[in-house]
Design a protein around this motif. Structure first.
Motif, PDB file in Angstrom:
ATOM      1  N   ALA A 281       0.826  -1.209   0.000  1.00 35.47           N
ATOM      2  CA  ALA A 281       0.000   0.000   0.000  1.00 35.47           C
ATOM      3  C   ALA A 281       0.857   1.255   0.000  1.00 35.47           C
ATOM      4  O   ALA A 281       0.575   2.220  -0.728  1.00 35.47           O
ATOM      5  N   LEU A 282       1.916   1.266   0.810  1.00 34.25           N
ATOM      6  CA  LEU A 282       2.756   2.457   0.895  1.00 34.25           C
ATOM      7  C   LEU A 282       3.587   2.649  -0.368  1.00 34.25           C
ATOM      8  O   LEU A 282       3.766   3.783  -0.841  1.00 34.25           O
ATOM      9  N   GLU A 283       4.090   1.559  -0.925  1.00 36.42           N
ATOM     10  CA  GLU A 283       4.826   1.670  -2.187  1.00 36.42           C
ATOM     11  C   GLU A 283       3.909   2.178  -3.292  1.00 36.42           C
ATOM     12  O   GLU A 283       4.319   2.959  -4.162  1.00 36.42           O
ATOM     13  N   GLY A 284       2.646   1.762  -3.248  1.00 39.47           N
ATOM     14  CA  GLY A 284       1.685   2.167  -4.271  1.00 39.47           C
ATOM     15  C   GLY A 284       1.304   3.635  -4.200  1.00 39.47           C
ATOM     16  O   GLY A 284       0.747   4.182  -5.158  1.00 39.47           O
ATOM     17  N   ALA A 285       1.600   4.276  -3.064  1.00 41.38           N
ATOM     18  CA  ALA A 285       1.280   5.701  -2.913  1.00 41.38           C
ATOM     19  C   ALA A 285       2.325   6.599  -3.557  1.00 41.38           C
ATOM     20  O   ALA A 285       2.117   7.815  -3.664  1.00 41.38           O
ATOM     21  N   ASP A 286       3.443   6.011  -3.983  1.00 34.23           N
ATOM     22  CA  ASP A 286       4.530   6.814  -4.557  1.00 34.23           C
ATOM     23  C   ASP A 286       4.059   7.534  -5.813  1.00 34.23           C
ATOM     24  O   ASP A 286       3.522   6.919  -6.746  1.00 34.23           O
ATOM     25  N   GLY A 287       4.257   8.851  -5.832  1.00 34.17           N
ATOM     26  CA  GLY A 287       3.891   9.646  -6.998  1.00 34.17           C
ATOM     27  C   GLY A 287       2.419   9.960  -7.127  1.00 34.17           C
ATOM     28  O   GLY A 287       2.003  10.606  -8.092  1.00 34.17           O
ATOM     29  N   GLN A 288       1.619   9.522  -6.156  1.00 34.61           N
ATOM     30  CA  GLN A 288       0.178   9.746  -6.215  1.00 34.61           C
ATOM     31  C   GLN A 288      -0.199  11.100  -5.608  1.00 34.61           C
ATOM     32  O   GLN A 288       0.436  11.569  -4.659  1.00 34.61           O
ATOM     33  N   THR A 289      -1.234  11.709  -6.144  1.00 35.73           N
ATOM     34  CA  THR A 289      -1.790  12.944  -5.608  1.00 35.73           C
ATOM     35  C   THR A 289      -3.247  12.702  -5.246  1.00 35.73           C
ATOM     36  O   THR A 289      -3.999  12.096  -6.021  1.00 35.73           O
TER      37      THR A 289
ATOM     38  N   SER B  90      10.246   6.083  -0.416  1.00 34.15           N
ATOM     39  CA  SER B  90      11.686   5.848  -0.508  1.00 34.15           C
ATOM     40  C   SER B  90      11.968   4.378  -0.209  1.00 34.15           C
ATOM     41  O   SER B  90      11.864   3.962   0.952  1.00 34.15           O
ATOM     42  N   PRO B  91      12.322   3.567  -1.205  1.00 36.28           N
ATOM     43  CA  PRO B  91      12.623   2.157  -0.941  1.00 36.28           C
ATOM     44  C   PRO B  91      13.775   1.975   0.035  1.00 36.28           C
ATOM     45  O   PRO B  91      13.777   1.039   0.842  1.00 36.28           O
ATOM     46  N   ARG B  92      14.770   2.849  -0.044  1.00 37.33           N
ATOM     47  CA  ARG B  92      15.929   2.720   0.843  1.00 37.33           C
ATOM     48  C   ARG B  92      15.526   2.929   2.299  1.00 37.33           C
ATOM     49  O   ARG B  92      15.926   2.157   3.176  1.00 37.33           O
ATOM     50  N   ARG B  93      14.734   3.966   2.562  1.00 36.06           N
ATOM     51  CA  ARG B  93      14.306   4.269   3.932  1.00 36.06           C
ATOM     52  C   ARG B  93      13.059   3.494   4.345  1.00 36.06           C
ATOM     53  O   ARG B  93      12.721   3.451   5.506  1.00 36.06           O
ATOM     54  N   ARG B  94      12.361   2.928   3.372  1.00 33.65           N
ATOM     55  CA  ARG B  94      11.086   2.234   3.596  1.00 33.65           C
ATOM     56  C   ARG B  94      10.061   3.194   4.209  1.00 33.65           C
ATOM     57  O   ARG B  94       9.245   2.807   5.039  1.00 33.65           O
ATOM     58  N   ILE B  95      10.118   4.424   3.781  1.00 29.92           N
ATOM     59  CA  ILE B  95       9.252   5.479   4.288  1.00 29.92           C
ATOM     60  C   ILE B  95       8.406   6.042   3.154  1.00 29.92           C
ATOM     61  O   ILE B  95       8.910   6.333   2.069  1.00 29.92           O
ATOM     62  N   CYS B  96       7.114   6.195   3.433  1.00 29.54           N
ATOM     63  CA  CYS B  96       6.233   6.926   2.533  1.00 29.54           C
ATOM     64  C   CYS B  96       5.956   8.281   3.166  1.00 29.54           C
ATOM     65  O   CYS B  96       5.401   8.351   4.279  1.00 29.54           O
ATOM     66  N   GLY B  97       6.362   9.347   2.495  1.00 37.99           N
ATOM     67  CA  GLY B  97       6.128  10.696   2.991  1.00 37.99           C
ATOM     68  C   GLY B  97       4.950  11.325   2.288  1.00 37.99           C
ATOM     69  O   GLY B  97       4.747  11.123   1.077  1.00 37.99           O
ATOM     70  N   TYR B  98       4.153  12.054   3.057  1.00 35.93           N
ATOM     71  CA  TYR B  98       3.007  12.755   2.493  1.00 35.93           C
ATOM     72  C   TYR B  98       3.149  14.251   2.767  1.00 35.93           C
ATOM     73  O   TYR B  98       3.182  14.676   3.927  1.00 35.93           O
ATOM     74  N   GLY B  99       3.233  15.041   1.705  1.00 37.09           N
ATOM     75  CA  GLY B  99       3.189  16.486   1.858  1.00 37.09           C
ATOM     76  C   GLY B  99       1.764  16.965   1.691  1.00 37.09           C
ATOM     77  O   GLY B  99       1.067  16.554   0.750  1.00 37.09           O
ATOM     78  N   LEU B 100       1.281  17.783   2.621  1.00 32.80           N
ATOM     79  CA  LEU B 100      -0.096  18.262   2.593  1.00 32.80           C
ATOM     80  C   LEU B 100      -0.126  19.781   2.447  1.00 32.80           C
ATOM     81  O   LEU B 100       0.603  20.488   3.142  1.00 32.80           O
ATOM     82  N   ASP B 101      -0.971  20.258   1.549  1.00 26.42           N
ATOM     83  CA  ASP B 101      -1.302  21.673   1.454  1.00 26.42           C
ATOM     84  C   ASP B 101      -2.778  21.813   1.806  1.00 26.42           C
ATOM     85  O   ASP B 101      -3.636  21.155   1.190  1.00 26.42           O
TER      86      ASP B 101
END
Length: 247
Positions: free
Chosen positions: A146-154, A171-182
């Motif tokens: 699920a988190l990998e699938g969120a990459d590049g999604q808006t 980030s596959p290296r960090r295994r982190i999905c970051g979300y920027g919110l406006d």
């Protein structure tokens, strides 16, 4: 970007209006009914604005709700007025309770927000210590898929006085999905204000979570599909884990 859940707290309930908290409460109670120990006292980790806390309190459970955000807790306290719930502003990896609970729950992928494995291991250890003998620990996570699938999604959320844009980056290296919110909010005078936040979730595998639970002392660990009582399907986006502290 501000600290997580400072700006978002103001509109969190509007952004999560599609979450069926009644169904979540029903599912949690299904596990309570299966518990070897009768469940009367419940600790909720990552309670947010207290929607699930309030539902379970109304169903007769003695609720202690924990969250790291003072802004979210302030809203939860208002929502649960008169229900006898106790609210604690704590980091779940440093959980400290006065009394042991019959069950500890954590819902809506709060566990993913513990982005350091060492901190999650400490969390599980504190949960184990906080449970009475025979107590239940139940939580859900978003899966790596699920988190990998969120990459590049808006993602866009909006209503008459709110516009929110989420952007996911994995980030596959960090295994982190970051979300920027406006966030754009219409104020009482009709003007618009803008705020931003940044959130991160860690991609834990089921095997890692089971290992952390065993390390903390838990037994009878089971993995379930999204609000089901059966094993998750291949590629599932969300899973639940239930574990028990022995008598």
């Amino acid at each position: 970007m501000t600290d997580a859940y400072t700006v978002l707290a103001r509109c969190y309930d509007r952004l999560t209006a599609d979450v069926d908290y009644e169904t979540w409460a029903d599912y949690v109670e299904r596990h309570f009914r299966r518990s070897k120990r009768p469940v009367r006292s419940v600790v909720e980790l990552g309670c947010g604005t207290g929607s699930l806390t309030a539902l379970l309190a109304r169903r007769g459970y003695r609720m202690t709700a924990v969250d790291l955000s003072p802004d979210m807790l302030a809203l939860a306290d208002q929502k649960c007025e008169g229900l006898g719930a106790l609210f604690l502003c704590q980091d779940m990896s440093r959980l400290a309770l006065l009394d042991r609970a019959d069950a500890v729950i954590s819902c809506l992928d709060s566990v993913n927000y513990v982005t350091r494995p060492a901190a999650l291991r400490r969390t599980f250890q504190h949960v184990y210590q906080s449970l009475a003998p025979g107590g239940l620990f139940l939580f859900d996570v978003k899966t790596p898929a699920a988190l990998e699938g969120a990459d590049g999604q808006t993602y866009l959320d909006e209503d008459d006085g709110l516009f929110c844009v989420w952007r996911g980056e994995y980030s596959p290296r960090r295994r982190i999905c970051g979300y920027g919110l406006d966030l754009f909010l219409r104020e009482a005078d009709g003007s618009w204000s803008r705020g931003g936040e940044y959130h991160e979730e860690y991609a834990y595998t089921p095997r890692e979570l089971e290992d952390f639970l065993r390390e903390a002392g838990f037994t009878h660990i089971k993995v379930y599909g999204d609000k089901t009582m059966s094993a998750p399907r291949e590629g599932a986006a969300r899973i639940f884990l239930a574990a028990r502290k022995d008598f």
